[in-house]
Write a protein that holds these residues in place. Structure first.
Motif, PDB file in Angstrom:
ATOM      1  N   TYR A   1       7.958  12.267   2.015  1.00  0.00           N
ATOM      2  CA  TYR A   1       7.126  12.536   0.826  1.00  0.00           C
ATOM      3  C   TYR A   1       5.871  11.651   0.872  1.00  0.00           C
ATOM      4  CZ  TYR A   1       6.262  13.909  -4.050  1.00  0.00           C
ATOM      5  OH  TYR A   1       5.719  14.442  -5.194  1.00  0.00           O
ATOM      6  N   ALA A   2       6.048  10.418   1.336  1.00  0.00           N
ATOM      7  CA  ALA A   2       4.910   9.500   1.454  1.00  0.00           C
ATOM      8  C   ALA A   2       3.909   9.999   2.511  1.00  0.00           C
ATOM      9  CB  ALA A   2       5.395   8.100   1.816  1.00  0.00           C
ATOM     10  N   LEU A   3       4.416  10.615   3.584  1.00  0.00           N
ATOM     11  CA  LEU A   3       3.511  11.181   4.599  1.00  0.00           C
ATOM     12  C   LEU A   3       2.659  12.292   4.001  1.00  0.00           C
ATOM     13  CD1 LEU A   3       5.677  11.450   7.855  1.00  0.00           C
ATOM     14  CD2 LEU A   3       3.730   9.947   7.460  1.00  0.00           C
ATOM     15  N   LEU A   4       3.279  13.116   3.141  1.00  0.00           N
ATOM     16  CA  LEU A   4       2.519  14.180   2.466  1.00  0.00           C
ATOM     17  C   LEU A   4       1.400  13.577   1.614  1.00  0.00           C
ATOM     18  CD1 LEU A   4       5.470  16.452   1.235  1.00  0.00           C
ATOM     19  CD2 LEU A   4       3.840  17.017   3.041  1.00  0.00           C
ATOM     20  N   ALA A   5       1.751  12.518   0.881  1.00  0.00           N
ATOM     21  CA  ALA A   5       0.749  11.867   0.024  1.00  0.00           C
ATOM     22  C   ALA A   5      -0.367  11.242   0.863  1.00  0.00           C
ATOM     23  CB  ALA A   5       1.414  10.808  -0.850  1.00  0.00           C
ATOM     24  N   GLN A   6       0.002  10.655   2.019  1.00  0.00           N
ATOM     25  CA  GLN A   6      -1.002  10.062   2.905  1.00  0.00           C
ATOM     26  C   GLN A   6      -1.950  11.144   3.424  1.00  0.00           C
ATOM     27  OE1 GLN A   6       0.928   7.519   5.774  1.00  0.00           O
ATOM     28  NE2 GLN A   6      -1.005   7.136   6.832  1.00  0.00           N
ATOM     29  N   ALA A   7      -1.375  12.293   3.756  1.00  0.00           N
ATOM     30  CA  ALA A   7      -2.212  13.411   4.204  1.00  0.00           C
ATOM     31  C   ALA A   7      -3.136  13.871   3.080  1.00  0.00           C
ATOM     32  CB  ALA A   7      -1.332  14.571   4.673  1.00  0.00           C
ATOM     33  N   MET A   8      -2.623  13.876   1.829  1.00  0.00           N
ATOM     34  CA  MET A   8      -3.444  14.324   0.697  1.00  0.00           C
ATOM     35  C   MET A   8      -4.624  13.370   0.463  1.00  0.00           C
ATOM     36  SD  MET A   8      -4.289  16.479  -1.502  1.00  0.00           S
ATOM     37  CE  MET A   8      -2.982  17.703  -1.492  1.00  0.00           C
TER      38      MET A   8
END
Length: 981
Positions: free
Chosen positions: A205-212
Motif C-alpha cells: 500500500y505504501a508503494l502505491l502511495a509512493q507512486a502517487m
C-alpha cells in the motif's frame, strides 16, 4: 579493467582518493569503459560500497564529461550506455538497491538534458514499455526517472524547441500516465480493495502511495508550461468538487499509513496532498479560467481550512504540507478571482485567528532547534527560496497570508485585526516577562509580516504598509531588547530585535543605523550562537546598503571600529576545534569580508595581524574543505585586504607575498582542487601589483608547473590560470620568450582551449594577451600557427559562439596599436595559408558578425575595421578589394547606435566591490568558475588611443582618399547604406 573495483574502493579512502581518481580518469578514456562500469554497478555479488561508488562515478562522468570536446567520450560508448541505462535502472528496482538506482536515474536525467530527444529518441518508449500493471517497484523507478527529465521544463523559458520536446513526450507518455494514475488512485481510495494483492500488506500500500507522490509531480510537470488537451479534457475528473481525484486525495486519511506526530519527515499522504496544492496553486496562476468552470478552488479552500485550521497538524513532519496550504490560500487571495471568498471582515478575522496566529507561534521544536541546531534555525529563518516555495517555513507562509491580504486591498481590516493580536501578545508579555516571552516573539513576527508590502533577500523590506509605524514600534518595543545585556531577556527576543533591524534596515536613516552598529558589534561577543551570527549577518547587510547605486557606508563610518569588529569575528571563527567546525559558519566570514572591503585603508595599522590570522584559518580548513561559501569569503577577505592595503601602501606587497606563497605552494602541491582556482586569482593579483618592475624568482619558478597538461584538466581552474598567465605575459614576456614559455602558452591555447566549446573564449583572451604583450619580432613566427588552429576549429566544430570569437579575434588584432602587426602583415600571413582566404574570412565571418557585437565591443570593431580599410594597401587590390564595400557596410551598421561609443567604463576602484553582491554566488563545489570579485581590476580598453570612433574613421578616410581619391569614393558609393556621416 580488472582493477576497477579496487580503484573505486580506494576512491572512498581520503588517503588514497587522489591517486585512485587519477587512475580512474585514465581508465575512463578507454573504449568500452562506460559499459564495463555499468556492468559492475549491476553485479549483485560485488561489494555494495564498490557498486554505489561506481554509480556515483558514472553519474559524475555524465555530469562533467558527456560533452567534453578535448578528450571526448566515444560516440559508440555513449550510444551503448544510452541503450543500457533504462534496463539497468529497472534491474535495480529492489528496495535494497534504492540508493544505487537513484544515482543511475540521475545519470539518465543528466544525459536526457543533453541528448533527448534528438540523440535518444526511444527514451520515452523505453520508459513506457517498462511500466507495469502489477510491479510498483518498477513503476516507481520509471516515474522517478520520468519526473527527473520532465521537471526541467518548470524552469525553462517558453520556446519552439521546448514545446516540440513536450509534445513529443505527451504523444507517447500521456495515455499510459493517465491509465496508471486512475489505477493507482482507485487502489488507494477504494474500500474494500479491488485488488488485495496490490494493496496488502502495508508495504505494498505504501508503494502505491509512493507512486502517487510521483504521479502528482508528473501531472504538475505536464501542466507547467501549457495545458495539454488530455489534462484540459479531464479537468472535472481531477478537480471536480466532491468527485475529483484531487479532492478525494486531499481528504484521504488512510489507517494503513498513520501520521505519527513525532515523525520529522513528511508522511506519504502529506506529500501527495502537498503536491496537489502545488498543482492547484499553479492552475490559479496560469489557468484561472479553467478553475472557474467549477467551484474547485472554493472546495479546496474549505478542505485546507478543515485540515490545517486551528493548528490541527502541529508536527514537524507536516510542515511542508501546512506551508503549502497557506501558500495556496495566499495565491488565491492575490489572484483577485475569489474576492467573495475572502473579503468579509469575519473571514479575515477567522483566517488570522485560525490559520495565521497559530502558525506564527514558536513550537517546542523551534526552541529546541534554536538551542541544539542553531545553523539550521538560521538557515530556515532566512530561507525564502527563489520560487518562494520549497524552503519557506510555516511562519513565513503564515506571514505571506497576511501580506497577501494587505496587498490585495484588505489592508485596513487586516492591519486592525492583526493589531489587536499584537497588542494582546505585548500585554501578555508585560504581565509575565519570564513565562510569556513567546507571546512577544509572535507579536514582533506578526508586526513584521503586516508591515511588509515588498521585500527581497538582498535589500530587505523595500516597501511598507502605510498604516504601520515601523520606526515607532522599534523604539517602543524592540530597541530595549537590542540594547539590553545578554542574559537579561530571552535570547530569542534578542534575536528578534536583531532580525527586526535586519528586515527593516532600509526604513532607517544612516544616523539611526550608525547608532545601532555599536550594539550589533557588542552582540558579536554574545555566548549565544544565533545571536552573534545574526549580528554578523545584519552588520554585513547594513554595510551593503546602496542608495543611487552607491554604497551608503564608507571607510570613515567604521574607521574607529573596523579592527575591533574583525578581531571579534575572527576570534569566533578560531574558537572552533575542527576544520569542519571552523568553516561551518560562513556568515561570520562573510561579515569579515564586508568589513575589510568597507574599511579599506583604515585597516593598514593592523593588517599584518589580520592577514596572519586569515592565513592560519585557511591552513586549518584546507585539511578538509567542507563549506564552499566560507572558502569564497576567506579568499575574498585575503584578496580585498591586499587590494586596498597595497594600493594605499605599495611597500606592503612583499609582506603579502611572504605570508601567502607558502600556503599557496602547499595547496598546489597537495592538489586541493577546491582552492586552486582562488589561488591562481590571488597570485595574478599579486603579480599585477608589480606593474612592470622586476618579477621575483618565486613567480618564475611557478611557470613551468602552470604549463603542464595536468594543471588544465580541472575546468574550474582555467579562468584563474588564464588570468595568471596574462599577468605573466604583461610583466615578464621577455624572459618567457627566451625560455620558450610563450611557445608553451600557445601550445596550451591550441591543444586545450581553442578545441573546447567550454573554454574557447578563454583561449581567445589568452591569445589577445600574447598579441599585445609579446614583441612583434618575437611574435611573428607564431601568427601563422595561431591562425591555422582557429581555422581548424571553425572547420571541425563551428558554433555561433566561436564564430563571434573568431571575428572578434581578427578585429582585435587589426585594432590594437602594435608596431609591426599591420593589417597588410595579417593579410599576407593569412593568404600564405591559402590564396583568397582573407576575402572569405571577411565576407563570411567578419562583416556579418561585426554589427552583432555586444555594445561594449563595438568600439573595438569600429577601430579594427577602420584600420583594415584605411591602413591596408592590399585591401585595395584583388581579391580583397571585392570585400571592401561589404566591410564598410558592416561599419555603417555599427554606427546606427552611436550612444554606446560615449559610455565611460565603470570606475575600476569600486566596480567589482559594488556591482556584485555575494548572494549571487551559487553554493557548492562545482566545475564552474568561482570568481574572486575583490581581486578583479577594470578591463583595459585595447583601443584607448581612439577617443572618438567616428572622428577617427573620418580622419583615416580623408588620408586614404587623399592617396587613392576616386577609387575610394567609388567603393564607398557602392557600399550598402552609402557614406557614413
Amino acid at each position: 579493467m580488472a582493477d576497477l573495483s579496487s580503484l573505486l574502493l580506494a576512491s572512498l579512502n581520503p588517503e588514497s582518493r587522489k591517486q585512485a581518481e587519477q587512475n580512474l580518469s585514465a581508465f575512463s578514456t578507454q573504449p568500452g569503459f562506460l559499459t564495463h562500469l555499468l556492468r559492475l554497478v549491476l553485479e549483485p555479488s560485488a561489494d555494495r560500497a564498490v557498486r554505489l561508488s561506481g554509480s556515483i562515478y558514472l553519474k559524475n562522468i555524465t555530469k562533467l564529461r558527456w560533452e567534453e570536446d578535448v578528450q571526448p567520450l566515444a560516440e559508440q560508448d555513449k550510444a551503448a550506455l544510452r541503450a543500457d541505462l533504462v534496463p539497468a535502472m529497472l534491474a535495480l528496482s529492489a528496495p535494497q538497491d534504492k540508493a544505487i538506482r537513484a544515482q543511475v536515474a540521475e545519470s539518465v536525467s543528466l544525459i536526457a538534458q543533453l541528448d533527448f530527444p534528438v540523440k535518444w529518441e526511444n527514451l520515452i518508449d523505453q520508459l513506457v514499455a517498462s511500466l507495469s500493471a502489477t510491479n510498483y517497484n518498477i513503476n516507481i523507478g520509471v516515474l522517478q526517472t520520468a519526473h527527473s527529465i520532465f521537471q526541467q521544463w518548470r524552469a525553462h523559458v517558453r520556446s519552439d524547441e521546448l514545446f516540440t520536446e513536450i509534445n513529443f513526450v505527451l504523444s507517447r507518455f500521456m495515455d499510459p500516465f493517465m491509465q496508471l494514475f486512475r489505477q493507482t488512485a482507485t487502489l488507494l481510495l477504494t474500500k474494500p480493495s479491488p485488488n488485495p494483492a496490490l494493496t496488502s500488506p502495508t508495504e505494498n500500500y505504501a508503494l502505491l502511495a509512493q507512486a502517487m507522490v510521483l504521479l502528482v509531480d508528473v501531472y504538475y510537470d505536464f501542466s507547467c508550461q501549457d495545458l495539454p488537451p488530455a489534462i484540459e479534457d479531464s479537468h472535472e475528473e481531477f478537480f471536480g468538487p466532491g468527485t475529483g481525484w484531487f479532492q478525494a486525495l486531499l481528504l484521504w486519511d488512510p489507517i494503513e499509513l498513520p501520521n505519527d506526530p513525532e515523525d520529522t519527515t513528511a508522511s506519504l499522504p502529506a506529500q501527495i496532498k502537498t503536491g496537489i496544492l502545488e498543482t492547484a496553486e499553479l492552475f490559479i496562476k496560469l489557468y484561472p479560467e479553467q478553475l472557474q468552470k467549477t467551484p474547485a478552488v472554493e472546495t479546496l479552500v474549505q478542505s485546507v481550512w478543515s485540515l490545517v485550521g486551528s493548528n490541527k497538524l502541529p508536527g514537524v513532519g507536516d510542515d511542508a504540507f501546512v506551508s503549502q496550504s497557506l501558500r495556496f490560500i495566499s495565491t488565491a487571495i492575490r489572484s483577485g478571482y475569489y474576492k467573495s471568498l475572502f473579503s468579509s471582515r469575519e473571514t479575515i478575522s477567522s483566517l488570522v485567528q485560525g490559520v495565521v496566529v497559530p502558525n506564527v507561534a514558536l513550537r517546542e521544536h523551534d526552541v529546541e532547534q534554536f538551542e541544539d541546531d542553531p545553523l539550521e534555525f538560521i538557515r530556515l529563518d532566512l530561507a525564502v527560496s527563489a520560487t518562494g516555495t520549497d524552503l519557506a517555513t510555516r511562519r513565513q507562509a503564515a506571514a505571506d497570508v497576511l501580506q497577501a491580504l494587505v496587498g490585495s486591498g484588505y489592508d485596513s481590516e487586516a492591519t486592525e485585526i492583526v493589531g489587536s493580536w499584537i497588542n494582546t501578545g505585548l500585554e501578555e508579555y508585560a504581565a509575565n516577562k519570564e513565562e510569556n516571552w513567546k507571546a512577544k516573539d509572535s507579536a514582533v513576527y506578526l508586526l513584521t509580516a503586516v508591515a511588509t508590502r515588498g521585500s527581497t533577500t538582498q535589500h530587505g523590506v523595500t516597501s511598507t504598509n502605510a498604516l504601520v509605524d515601523v520606526v515607532k514600534f522599534f523604539s517602543d518595543h524592540v530597541f530595549h531588547d537590542l540594547q539590553t545585556a545578554s542574559g537579561t531577556v530571552h535570547p530569542i527576543l534578542q534575536v528578534d530585535a536583531i532580525r527586526f533591524l535586519y528586515t527593516f534596515r532600509n526604513q532607517l536613516t544612516k544616523p539611526q543605523l550608525l547608532s545601532v552598529l555599536p550594539l550589533l558589534s557588542r552582540h558579536l561577543n554574545s555566548e549565544n550562537y544565533v545571536t552573534y551570527t545574526y549580528s554578523a549577518i545584519t552588520i554585513d547587510r547594513i554595510l551593503s546598503i546602496k542608495q543611487n547605486n552607491q554604497l551608503l557606508f564608507a571607510q570613515a563610518d567604521i574607521h574607529d571600529s573596523a579592527l575591533e569588529l574583525v578581531d571579534a569575528l575572527l576570534t569566533r571563527i578560531e574558537a572552533a576545534r575542527t576544520p569542519e567546525k571552523v568553516a561551518e559558519n560562513d556568515h561570520l566570514m562573510k561579515c569579515t569580508m564586508r568589513i575589510i572591503v568597507t574599511a579599506r585603508q583604515t585597516l593598514t595599522p593592523g593588517y599584518a595581524r589580520v592577514l596572519e590570522r586569515l592565513v592560519t584559518i585557511l591552513g586549518v580548513i584546507s585539511k578538509n574543505p567542507s563549506n564552499p561559501l566560507f572558502d569564497q569569503y576567506i579568499f575574498e577577505s585575503i584578496s580585498g585586504l591586499m587590494r586596498f592595503i597595497v594600493a594605499g601602501s605599495p611597500v606592503t606587497l612583499p609582506a603579502f607575498e611572504r605570508a601567502l606563497f607558502g600556503p599557496f605552494t602547499i595547496i598546489l602541491q597537495q592538489d586541493i582542487d577546491q582552492y586552486i582556482p582562488f589561488v591562481f586569482q590571488v597570485l595574478a593579483q599579486m603579480l599585477e601589483f608589480h606593474n612592470g618592475g622586476p618579477v621575483p624568482a618565486e613567480y618564475r619558478s611557478l611557470l613551468p608547473i602552470l604549463l603542464t597538461p595536468a594543471m588544465w584538466q580541472q575546468k574550474g581552474s582555467i579562468p584563474g590560470l588564464v588570468r595568471l598567465l596574462k599577468a605573466f605575459l604583461s610583466q615578464d614576456n621577455e624572459q618567457m620568450f627566451v625560455s620558450g614559455q610563450v611557445a608553451s602558452v600557445l601550445a596550451v591555447v591550441q591543444q586545450r582551449l581553442i578545441p573546447s566549446k567550454l573554454n574557447d573564449a578563454w583561449g581567445i583572451e589568452l591569445l589577445q594577451a600574447v598579441i599585445t604583450c609579446v614583441k612583434p619580432a618575437n611574435l611573428q613566427q607564431y601568427l601563422k600557427p595561431i591562425f591555422l588552429s582557429l581555422l581548424t576549429r571553425m572547420h571541425t566544430n563551428k558554433t555561433d559562439k566561436f564564430t563571434y570569437l573568431f571575428a572578434k579575434f581578427f578585429l582585435y588584432i587589426l585594432a590594437v596599436n602594435v608596431d609591426g602587426i599591420t593589417p597588410d602583415f595579417i593579410i599576407t600571413t593569412v593568404e600564405g595559408i591559402q590564396p583568397q582566404l582573407w576575402h572569405q574570412i571577411l565576407t563570411n565571418f567578419v562583416a556579418p558578425q561585426a554589427p552583432k557585437f555586444p555594445h561594449k565591443e563595438r568600439k573595438l570593431a569600429v577601430v579594427g575595421i577602420t584600420r583594415l580599410l584605411c591602413h591596408s594597401t592590399l585591401m585595395l587590390d584583388e581579391p580583397s578589394v571585392r570585400a571592401w564595400s561589404v566591410v564598410y557596410s558592416a561599419l555603417g551598421k555599427l554606427f546606427t547606435e552611436r550612444q554606446y561609443f560615449d559610455q565611460k567604463p565603470a570606475d575600476a576602484g569600486d566596480a567589482a566591490i559594488t556591482v556584485i553582491d555575494f548572494e549571487e554566488q551559487t553554493a557548492g563545489y562545482q566545475a564552474a568558475y568561482s570568481r574572486l570579485v575583490a581581486s578583479e581590476t577594470a578591463e583595459v580598453d585595447p583601443v584607448a588611443y581612439v577617443q572618438n570612433p567616428l572622428r577617427y574613421l573620418q580622419q583615416e578616410l580623408e588620408k586614404l582618399t587623399a592617396r587613392y581619391g576616386p577609387k575610394v569614393q567609388a567603393l564607398i558609393a557602392s557600399a550598402e547604406g552609402g557614406r557614413i556621416q
